[in-house]
Enzyme design. Structure first.
Site, PDB file in Angstrom:
ATOM      1  N   GLU A   1      46.311  71.067  43.578  1.00 45.24           N
ATOM      2  CA  GLU A   1      47.474  71.382  43.368  1.00 45.24           C
ATOM      3  C   GLU A   1      48.786  70.284  43.127  1.00 45.24           C
ATOM      4  O   GLU A   1      49.516  70.491  42.425  1.00 45.24           O
ATOM      5  CB  GLU A   1      48.010  72.513  44.185  1.00 45.24           C
ATOM      6  CG  GLU A   1      46.989  74.009  44.297  1.00 45.24           C
ATOM      7  CD  GLU A   1      47.371  74.701  43.230  1.00 45.24           C
ATOM      8  OE1 GLU A   1      48.187  74.763  42.518  1.00 45.24           O
ATOM      9  OE2 GLU A   1      46.941  76.018  43.550  1.00 45.24           O
TER      10      GLU A   1
ATOM     11  N   HIS B   1      48.067  72.029  39.336  1.00 43.17           N
ATOM     12  CA  HIS B   1      48.748  73.298  39.483  1.00 43.17           C
ATOM     13  C   HIS B   1      49.555  73.785  38.322  1.00 43.17           C
ATOM     14  O   HIS B   1      49.952  73.190  37.419  1.00 43.17           O
ATOM     15  CB  HIS B   1      50.299  72.780  40.322  1.00 43.17           C
ATOM     16  CG  HIS B   1      51.008  73.911  40.757  1.00 43.17           C
ATOM     17  ND1 HIS B   1      50.679  75.014  41.575  1.00 43.17           N
ATOM     18  CD2 HIS B   1      52.319  74.370  40.167  1.00 43.17           C
ATOM     19  CE1 HIS B   1      51.816  75.984  41.605  1.00 43.17           C
ATOM     20  NE2 HIS B   1      52.514  75.670  40.767  1.00 43.17           N
TER      21      HIS B   1
ATOM     22  N   SER C   1      52.567  80.322  40.801  1.00 42.24           N
ATOM     23  CA  SER C   1      53.510  79.516  41.448  1.00 42.24           C
ATOM     24  C   SER C   1      54.545  80.547  42.132  1.00 42.24           C
ATOM     25  O   SER C   1      54.200  81.410  42.950  1.00 42.24           O
ATOM     26  CB  SER C   1      53.996  78.579  40.523  1.00 42.24           C
ATOM     27  OG  SER C   1      54.951  77.369  41.071  1.00 42.24           O
TER      28      SER C   1
END
Length: 516
Positions: free
Chosen positions: A330, A423, A209
């Site tokens: 995600e 995610h 991320s």
């Protein structure tokens, strides 16, 4: 006599128990750095040092090396984490502006020069730390025979506020300080990791991320020259770096929440920390409700001279091999947790109007499920993560090998909840932390065998890449570098396999589309 005949058996059993106890018992381990000697310990036969101060800095100042010490300094407890506001991803440990600490897991503090993997945590550059349980490096270090390093760096305004004009007097307010912290940590690793059994010339950076965006920033940064030889970016957002004008507008908004005139920016160094945190909370709320902005590195002319995609042939790290990829779903976690995230076709239309209004019909035509919710999730995932990472791959593959992956595993439970391959779900598999809080949730929804196999495959790919610059060895298929003709993509699922240009139609829908 009977007792005497049994004595050898008892002796063997006693010695076996004693040996097992000795192997698992925590023992002191010492490592000599350039600043002094550090005392660590062992856990499950892995050497561990926690809370090593790699740098120090004044508020809004650039990091510099800490002073040396005499004698032996304990490195047994995690250091304080960066200042951050409370959220579902924030660290629970004590916070401090004095937060520049790193942690090391190594099979042994010897001279074998193992590959080194430096983890940069995610958290939107406003939350998280290198000491969170999910990032425990013990199993990755043991299973891959590598040295694992996790780091803290400054977050939010304290780490990423942008100042486009000098301050009064001799005080300095730095830009991209969180990235400068990461560079300082890599410099420390370069100078000292040999004492911990690592090879300073075989350092791989990896992150997820915002940590992956940091990795991609470091790839583009002249300030990071020579500090690593390979990079892994999990679910990064390379398209979302800030221009100076955008960064300046965010800084001015922060000053308004502080009720501070921008001409008095030097007062930032003297304001109470609680005031800075209160203004940060207001700023984050403002950013999320206006175009869903999040903190990002700024093109400042030093750390970043241009955006991450520009002039790759001129970047000092252009020839660094890159492993990168995204998760299949995600966006689902953001839609469920963020009120401002698009949740239906109407909100998605408004979102697309903001990012690529002129090409909206071209994009939507690539998703046959549109306007159903499934297509909304796919478009968000592709816009934020998949397409930018494919574009970065296309540009870098000319100069160095690029290996692309997609994580698609999800269980029946995750399908029912709508989260699917969300995610961040891959992190317990990478670190082998499936027996910890987040990982235990996976065991509720999947078989232990599947989780162990998938975790083993991902750990092997990651550590092979750190060791050889090549992630192969997890299947009988050859995982070839990504090209614009074959587009080989490793699919991580119950069974790992290579796909050629998965979801080709959706990828092509973004061809030529300029956004962000």
């Amino acid at each position: 006599m009977k007792i005497l005949r049994c004595f050898p058996v008892f002796l063997i059993l006693f010695l076996s128990v004693l040996n097992a106890f000795a192997q698992n018992k925590e023992v002191e381990v010492l490592a000599r750095t350039g600043s002094g000697i550090l005392r660590g310990t062992t856990e499950e036969n892995i050497c561990v040092w926690r809370g090593i101060k790699y740098a120090e800095a004044e508020r809004f100042g650039y990091p510099h090396a800490p002073p040396p010490w005499k004698g032996v300094q304990d490195a047994l407890k995690f250091g304080a984490v960066a200042v951050q506001t409370k959220s579902m991803i924030s660290s629970k440990e004590p916070q401090s502006e004095d937060c520049l600490f790193l942690n090391i897991w190594s099979p042994c503090a010897d001279s074998l020069k193992r590959p080194v993997m430096v983890w940069i945590h995610g958290g939107s550059l406003v939350a998280g730390s290198g000491s969170q349980p999910i990032y425990n490096g013990l199993k990755l270090a043991r299973n891959g025979d590598v040295v694992v390093v996790t780091i803290n760096y400054r977050l939010g305004p304290l780490g990423f506020l942008y100042f486009n004009t000098p301050v009064e007097g001799n005080d300095t307010l730095g830009n991209n300080l969180g990235i400068h912290d990461q560079i300082a940590a890599l410099q420390w690793v370069k100078e000292n990791i040999a004492a911990f059994g690592g090879n300073p010339d075989r350092v791989t950076i990896f992150g997820e991320s915002a940590g992956a965006t940091s990795v991609q920033t470091l790839l583009a940064s002249p300030a990071a020259k020579g500090l690593f030889i390979a990079a892994i970016a999990q679910s990064g957002t390379p398209a979302m770096v800030w221009t100076p004008s955008l960064a300046d507008s965010i800084t001015k908004k922060y000053f308004s929440f502080l009720r501070l005139n921008p001409t008095n920016k030097h007062l930032l160094k003297t304001l109470p920390l609680d005031s800075l945190k209160a203004a940060q909370e207001k700023l984050l709320k403002y950013m999320l409700t206006t175009d869903n902005k999040v903190f990002a590195p700024t093109i400042d002319g030093k750390v970043l001279t241009a955006d991450i995609f520009s002039s790759i042939d001129q970047q000092v790290n252009a020839r660094v091999p890159l492993l990168l990829g995204t998760n299949n779903d995600e966006s689902t976690i953001f839609v469920k947790t963020m009120k401002t995230a698009p949740k239906n076709a109407k909100q998605l239309n408004e979102y697309i109007d903001r990012i690529c209004k002129n090409d909206k019909q071209q994009v939507l035509a690539g998703y046959e499920k549109y306007p159903r919710k499934a297509a909304v999730m796919e478009i968000l995932t592709d816009a934020l993560f998949r397409v930018p990472n494919i574009r970065l791959s296309e540009q870098r593959l000319v100069y160095a090998p690029v290996y692309l992956y997609r994580f698609e595993w999800c269980s029946f439970f995750l399908k029912v909840t709508g989260l699917r391959s969300f995610h961040g779900i891959e992190m317990p598999f990478i670190f082998g932390s499936t027996d910890r809080k987040t990982g235990r949730l996976l065991k509720v929804v999947a078989t232990k065998k599947v989780i162990k196999q998938l975790s083993g495959a991902m750990q092997k790919a990651w550590t092979n890449f750190a060791r050889y610059g090549n992630p192969n060895g997890i299947t009988s298929e050859t995982w070839k570098p990504y090209t614009t003709t074959e587009r080989a993509t490793m699919i991580f699922d119950k069974k790992c396999s290579i796909a050629q240009d998965p979801d080709k139609i959706q990828r092509q829908a973004w061809t030529g589309v300029k956004y962000y």
